[in-house]
Motif scaffolding. Structure first.
Motif, PDB file in Angstrom:
ATOM      1  N   SER A  29       2.854  39.989 -18.378  1.00 15.48           N
ATOM      2  CA  SER A  29       2.636  41.185 -19.188  1.00 15.48           C
ATOM      3  C   SER A  29       3.973  41.796 -19.637  1.00 15.48           C
ATOM      4  N   LEU A  40       0.266  44.047 -23.275  1.00 12.17           N
ATOM      5  CA  LEU A  40      -1.038  43.486 -22.888  1.00 12.17           C
ATOM      6  C   LEU A  40      -1.142  43.676 -21.385  1.00 12.17           C
ATOM      7  N   THR A  43      -4.533  42.942 -16.222  1.00 12.53           N
ATOM      8  CA  THR A  43      -5.959  42.656 -16.002  1.00 12.53           C
ATOM      9  C   THR A  43      -6.523  41.805 -17.139  1.00 12.53           C
ATOM     10  N   THR A  44      -6.150  42.121 -18.370  1.00 12.65           N
ATOM     11  CA  THR A  44      -6.581  41.329 -19.522  1.00 12.65           C
ATOM     12  C   THR A  44      -6.062  39.900 -19.400  1.00 12.65           C
ATOM     13  N   ARG A  47      -7.915  37.802 -16.857  1.00 11.47           N
ATOM     14  CA  ARG A  47      -9.191  37.350 -17.408  1.00 11.47           C
ATOM     15  C   ARG A  47      -8.976  36.145 -18.324  1.00 11.47           C
ATOM     16  N   LEU A  48      -7.943  36.225 -19.163  1.00 15.60           N
ATOM     17  CA  LEU A  48      -7.726  35.182 -20.162  1.00 15.60           C
ATOM     18  C   LEU A  48      -7.251  33.859 -19.570  1.00 15.60           C
ATOM     19  N   PRO A  58     -12.033  38.698 -25.910  1.00 18.76           N
ATOM     20  CA  PRO A  58     -10.898  39.599 -26.135  1.00 18.76           C
ATOM     21  C   PRO A  58     -10.856  40.088 -27.583  1.00 18.76           C
ATOM     22  N   HIS A  59     -10.201  41.211 -27.788  1.00 20.02           N
ATOM     23  CA  HIS A  59      -9.998  41.721 -29.141  1.00 20.02           C
ATOM     24  C   HIS A  59      -9.133  40.743 -29.915  1.00 20.02           C
ATOM     25  N   THR A  62      -5.447  41.185 -29.422  1.00 17.49           N
ATOM     26  CA  THR A  62      -4.889  40.602 -28.193  1.00 17.49           C
ATOM     27  C   THR A  62      -4.514  39.143 -28.434  1.00 17.49           C
TER      28      THR A  62
END
Length: 186
Positions: A29, A40, A43-44, A47-48, A58-59, A62
């Protein structure tokens, strides 16, 4: 949603990290923010890359940041690259394929936190569990395995216990196999 394997491999290469532990995502990150100017969350990223179970999509923004971090103009350009990680015939030094083994060969694997399994190859991609330490597999289980890949989860296609199929089993889901050894026959 978990990113495709080859993109995760590109993230590992760019960040210089194996991305096996949740704390690795915090470092990733910071690296992404330092190189793109966009934050970013860890946590995101967990997940990825598959360290957290969450199937949310995801958006797009992102995905665009990830593409820029990896040196691509946008996500669409990144998705067009050839996926050699999933479709290459080259041998992998960290891979042991069942089809390359002789019947009777012993294979020992270990994975975190303190698990170890020894298999005896029976032929035709089937193995018998010889010993199991802290694993849900038990001695005398028969299993079907295509390959063992270092730092990747072990996918067991089927487990048979006392003649009954228990279905698929995955070992080392988070950190992958930490060692793979072919042992001398006893």
């Amino acid at each position: 949603m978990t990113l495709p394997f080859h993109i995760i491999e590109l993230l590992k290469k760019e960040s210089g990290s194996e991305l096996r532990l949740p704390s690795d995502c915090e470092v990733l990150s910071l690296d992404i923010e330092g190189k793109t100017g966009v934050h970013l969350g860890a946590t995101t990223l967990k997940r990825l890359i598959g360290l957290a179970q969450d199937e949310r999509t995801p958006h797009q923004s992102t995905l665009e940041v990830i593409a820029r971090y990896l040196g691509f103009a946008n996500w669409e350009q990144l998705m067009k690259i050839e996926d050699k990680g999933n479709s290459d015939f080259d041998a992998n030094d960290d891979e042991l394929r069942a089809d390359d083994l002789q019947a009777g060969t012993l294979v020992e694997v270990s994975y975190l936190p303190d698990r170890a399994i020894t298999f005896r190859y029976l032929g035709n991609r089937r193995f018998k569990v010889v010993s199991s330490v802290n694993s849900k597999l038990s001695a005398d289980d028969e299993v079907e395995i295509l390959n063992f890949v270092l730092h990747h989860p072990l996918l067991v296609l089927n487990v048979w216990r006392n003649g009954m199929s228990l279905g698929q089993f995955t070992a080392g889901r988070i950190s992958g196999l930490s060692s793979i050894k072919v042992l001398p026959e006893a």
